[in-house]
Design a protein around this motif. Structure first.
Motif, PDB file in Angstrom:
ATOM      1  N   SER A   2      22.636   7.322 -41.008  1.00 32.22           N
ATOM      2  CA  SER A   2      23.285   8.154 -40.000  1.00 32.22           C
ATOM      3  C   SER A   2      22.405   9.318 -39.583  1.00 32.22           C
ATOM      4  O   SER A   2      22.391   9.719 -38.437  1.00 32.22           O
ATOM      5  CB  SER A   2      24.608   8.669 -40.529  1.00 32.22           C
ATOM      6  OG  SER A   2      24.406   9.855 -41.263  1.00 32.22           O
ATOM      7  N   LYS A   3      21.644   9.838 -40.528  1.00 29.55           N
ATOM      8  CA  LYS A   3      20.779  10.961 -40.166  1.00 29.55           C
ATOM      9  C   LYS A   3      19.745  10.528 -39.141  1.00 29.55           C
ATOM     10  O   LYS A   3      19.464  11.237 -38.194  1.00 29.55           O
ATOM     11  CB  LYS A   3      20.113  11.526 -41.412  1.00 29.55           C
ATOM     12  CG  LYS A   3      21.005  12.545 -42.099  1.00 29.55           C
ATOM     13  CD  LYS A   3      20.349  13.168 -43.289  1.00 29.55           C
ATOM     14  CE  LYS A   3      21.357  14.082 -44.012  1.00 29.55           C
ATOM     15  NZ  LYS A   3      20.948  14.371 -45.365  1.00 29.55           N
ATOM     16  N   LEU A   6      21.417  10.353 -35.738  1.00 27.99           N
ATOM     17  CA  LEU A   6      21.651  11.629 -35.076  1.00 27.99           C
ATOM     18  C   LEU A   6      20.369  12.115 -34.418  1.00 27.99           C
ATOM     19  O   LEU A   6      20.368  12.573 -33.287  1.00 27.99           O
ATOM     20  CB  LEU A   6      22.155  12.658 -36.078  1.00 27.99           C
ATOM     21  CG  LEU A   6      23.537  12.330 -36.659  1.00 27.99           C
ATOM     22  CD1 LEU A   6      24.008  13.469 -37.525  1.00 27.99           C
ATOM     23  CD2 LEU A   6      24.549  12.062 -35.548  1.00 27.99           C
ATOM     24  N   ASN A 249      28.187   8.621 -40.700  1.00 29.64           N
ATOM     25  CA  ASN A 249      28.923   9.837 -40.352  1.00 29.64           C
ATOM     26  C   ASN A 249      30.281   9.531 -39.744  1.00 29.64           C
ATOM     27  O   ASN A 249      31.285  10.164 -40.068  1.00 29.64           O
ATOM     28  CB  ASN A 249      28.130  10.687 -39.358  1.00 29.64           C
ATOM     29  CG  ASN A 249      27.208  11.654 -40.068  1.00 29.64           C
ATOM     30  OD1 ASN A 249      27.197  11.732 -41.297  1.00 29.64           O
ATOM     31  ND2 ASN A 249      26.429  12.390 -39.292  1.00 29.64           N
TER      32      ASN A 249
ATOM     33  N   LYS B 460      33.108  19.076 -34.218  1.00 28.64           N
ATOM     34  CA  LYS B 460      31.896  18.256 -34.276  1.00 28.64           C
ATOM     35  C   LYS B 460      31.780  17.305 -33.093  1.00 28.64           C
ATOM     36  O   LYS B 460      32.768  16.744 -32.639  1.00 28.64           O
ATOM     37  CB  LYS B 460      31.898  17.439 -35.566  1.00 28.64           C
ATOM     38  CG  LYS B 460      31.628  18.239 -36.807  1.00 28.64           C
ATOM     39  CD  LYS B 460      31.363  17.267 -37.964  1.00 28.64           C
ATOM     40  CE  LYS B 460      31.678  17.892 -39.300  1.00 28.64           C
ATOM     41  NZ  LYS B 460      31.677  16.884 -40.368  1.00 28.64           N
ATOM     42  N   SER B 462      30.548  13.705 -31.550  1.00 28.34           N
ATOM     43  CA  SER B 462      30.441  12.369 -32.142  1.00 28.34           C
ATOM     44  C   SER B 462      29.019  11.818 -32.112  1.00 28.34           C
ATOM     45  O   SER B 462      28.677  10.948 -32.903  1.00 28.34           O
ATOM     46  CB  SER B 462      31.386  11.392 -31.437  1.00 28.34           C
ATOM     47  OG  SER B 462      31.029  11.206 -30.086  1.00 28.34           O
ATOM     48  N   GLY B 465      26.744  15.094 -34.275  1.00 30.19           N
ATOM     49  CA  GLY B 465      27.255  15.567 -35.558  1.00 30.19           C
ATOM     50  C   GLY B 465      27.276  17.086 -35.647  1.00 30.19           C
ATOM     51  O   GLY B 465      27.782  17.657 -36.604  1.00 30.19           O
TER      52      GLY B 465
END
Lengths: 509, 509
Positions: A2-3, A6, A249, B460, B462, B465
């Motif tokens: 997920s990081k 993002l 996330n 937050k 989507s 994040g």
């Protein structure tokens, strides 16, 4: 995972801002929202129908729209390969009133299939959508026959189904359907584009989706790659973009226990940006909290692996045992949520996960092609005696022996006094040495949540309750169809029927 | 209700389009989405802090921001009256380590309150947010003391709480808190605007919420009324707009059984457009599927009525009985979901709803001020004998008598062998004639779902994040805090603490 996503998204947003600036457009929340006004857009391409995603739903829509006379249909897939997450599932297809049911003498109906699913949905499934899918499931199955899909010559009765109604591809994998459908699409003239990532809608002054942006030549995980194109879709845009099980996330927002450490059966592309973009357009988010874990997965291999299909096939004539107690702890063919919850409750004395085991007679398990593989790859084991088995998994021998004896009484009587399992498919299949054994632990498998659609595959707007013009959705990106727990083998018929439905609606639009 | 809303919204959208046209702005999805670019907007007013909604969260934020030195704080309320849905709830406030707990010798802690809530949340509550709220709950309670709220001189132990930790206003109603807080707000200089309906955000090129549109002079249900104004908020916009329990379409999207025929305890303004507008801006929808029904409501009156507070108070020393069997069917102080599910399962032989009854000794019930009212308004009844009671509700007499005898054994022993109810508060309170009896049937009460926030009350995004700049949310509009089932009396502390938290974050921004 997920990081990385993002970070990618930030790069992507940057790129988009630049493009928008060049086009000289004002946008609402430009650095965040990805959809833009279609006013003044210089279209790079105009198509008749655009389909985003190349899984079951997208491919069925492609075929159906061509059959209905469409001339210019395009499928856009963000990954380098086609088939999406559909290509790596179990290839299990439930339908009522099929040729094989007639052959096997199974008494089934649309109503029966709907009722089975409503029960698993625990009161909040969408009955109209379930019935629509069940009514057209045989048609969708026929589409796969016509395209050349091949199935095992027997039906399976999966957890929560009251009868055997599930076909499985001979390759025991969704690719046995996506590959033929993709071939058929191309034969009919559907144009397929890989490395083409959806980047937001282009919307006119009346709120109609006129087209969308796509990053053509995109490499997954490298957000600045490829060229941004503006594509107009005359009849509509079908979002067949799947779920978000791989977006840690977003799944943790719904269930904080679904951390990156929890296994997932999905393809890496299942990150949900198509779904979330529709929410930004006003689509109604439904049942996002209901994320399904597959109770047939193994903690000893990654993803869907070999064990999943092995255990799905064997559950009806197998015994699941808690290693701490040596006793059964669930109905082996209950619905997925019931089983996943029961497995997650299997813990050692300190409360740490202690994966339960599934015990099958080797003679019965070996009919499934994966049995050799699970043993070969050390994710399943063959034992010549119960003593050997108990020692290997550190299961107390005495209660295990007693449990096997008791279970075999149920096989004989056809009546499971412990958990009420339907023993029809266990008939004559006693648990006897030699045994095949795998370990079980749930993996994140399916998102029951998504955008709300109607039986025309139109996407409802949260303020007006009316369909968002020019926009359609089908498959796992849709929510609420199945309620709390989807039954196994009910996703492929849903994806395909709703994809076909979207094509029919668009061809009338 | 919902049909009316949809129509209203269309009118509203029409009105908005005209206004946008006048300002000469291009918008993404202008006819649907309500948020617009802030570029070129002619601001009608500039404020320091804008708070949308005047319930517990909005009022607490108003007070806290003034205490921290804000000069120009405005609360906008769409209804003609202030207080929102908060004004008509039960006025129940849970906090750990309060003065009254010390007086009554109750051993409680932040950790204990968090653990009780996590249990009801069934694994998916947001532990960090629950802990943040529990840590600051006494502060929030103190804010109500300071403002002049008055409470009954005893604590209550509500369903799912392991100890008595709940204060209740002497008026047994949330207005006992909202009225003093509103007065305090005004005393501190907060400017309050009623008939001011939020109509979408105004967002700058970096995606920051710069301000919003409001319809000033609006009449609820008449969407063209009032004047559209563009308001800039220097420090931020706090959305304290509540849940969507009164929006039948949106609640049915999550649970098709929650039709217009199902009762609802909420004020009519709880229609959720603030929440859905945030989703359009990119906020993450969390747990919308979890809608809570209050198990203490009566089918014999509308809304929250008189019975709700009556039964909340009396549950610990009362016996709930299924009218078909004459037997108990639940732990009367289990969490709300457990009880609501148990009540909904009470059916006649044809499967039609058969509301169960709550039987209390008149001598114990009469301590609550509502007892007289429920009898006066014929939503509760007094009986001098068990025969009379059984005849009135058509309950089989013999099993009912046996059940009363058995239950009184539990009162004596302090051990409920049937449902494991904590009998502490039932000590000495035997079920004896004369009786007071009310009927129970769940009503839609609270939306556990909403936008995801962090412990700074930031919303937050989507995709990134990260918090959406300039935007804050507090109270029922937020989702995921409580998980599957919120415990009673835990909403007021959450609303107030998160409102105070938003004020603190904005004053630092």
């Amino acid at each position: 995972m997920s990081k990385v996503n993002l970070l990618e998204r930030r790069n992507f947003i940057k790129g988009m801002g630049a493009a928008a600036g060049a086009a000289g457009m004002a946008m609402a929340a430009p650095a965040m929202a990805v959809s833009q006004s279609a006013n003044g857009v210089k279209w790079d391409k105009e198509v008749e129908i655009a389909i985003i995603g190349s899984g079951f739903a997208g491919l069925a829509a492609g075929i159906e729209s061509m059959r209905l006379g469409a001339k210019d249909v395009h499928i856009f897939e963000k990954m380098s390969y086609f088939g999406g997450n559909s290509a790596i599932n179990g290839g299990l297809f439930a339908a009522p009133g099929t040729p094989m049911q007639k052959k096997e003498g199974v008494n089934d109906s649309v109503e029966r299939m709907v009722q089975d699913q409503l029960k698993a949905g625990r009161g909040i499934a969408d009955e109209a959508l379930l019935r629509h899918v069940a009514e057209h499931a045989v048609e969708a199955l026929q589409m796969t026959f016509d395209a050349g899909s091949e199935y095992h010559p027997y039906l399976q009765q999966l957890g929560g189904h009251s009868v055997a109604r599930t076909y499985q591809t001979t390759v025991s994998c969704g690719a046995g359907i996506t590959q033929p459908l993709l071939k058929e699409c191309r034969k009919l003239g559907v144009q397929t584009h890989n490395r083409a990532k959806f980047e937001g809608f282009l919307v006119n002054d009346e709120g109609k989706v006129e087209g969308f942006k796509i990053r053509q030549g995109y490499y997954f995980g490298e957000e600045d790659t490829g060229k941004l194109m503006h594509i107009k879709a005359k009849r509509g845009v079908l979002m067949a973009t799947g779920g978000f099980a791989q977006n840690v996330n977003l799944r943790m927002a719904q269930d904080p226990t679904l951390t990156a450490e929890v296994g997932c059966t999905n393809a890496p592309g299942a990150t949900g940006e198509g779904m979330y973009e529709m929410f930004r357009l006003g689509a109604i988010p439904v049942h996002l909290a209901h994320i399904q874990s597959g109770p047939w997965a193994s903690p000893d291999e990654g993803g869907f692996g070999y064990v999943s299909n092995y255990s799905i096939y064997n559950f009806p004539h197998s015994m699941a045992v808690n290693c701490l107690t040596g006793e059964r702890f669930m109905n082996e063919i209950a619905d997925r949520k019931t089983r996943a919850d029961a497995e997650l409750a299997c813990r050692d004395k300190q409360g740490n996960p202690l994966p339960p085991i599934l015990i099958t007679s080797y003679k019965d398990s070996k009919k499934h092609p994966n049995t050799k593989k699970v043993i070969k790859y050390n994710v399943g084991w063959k034992f010549d005696s119960v003593e050997e088995l108990a020692k290997h998994f550190n299961v107390p021998l005495k209660p295990l022996k007693a449990q096997i004896k008791e279970y075999n009484q149920y096989v004989k009587s056809g009546n499971d006094a412990q958990f009420g399992k339907n023993m029809t498919k266990a008939k004559g299949k006693y648990i006897e040495a030699p045994f095949t054994v795998v370990r079980l632990w749930p993996k994140v498998h399916y998102c029951q949540g998504g955008v709300q659609v109607n039986t025309k595959a139109e996407v409802k707007d949260s303020f007006t309750g009316k369909p968002i013009a020019g926009l359609y959705a089908a498959g796992e990106v849709c929510g609420g169809v199945h309620g709390v727990s989807r039954l196994g083998s009910c996703s492929i018929p849903e994806c395909m029927v709703m994809g076909m439905t979207a094509a029919r609606t668009m061809m009338k639009a």
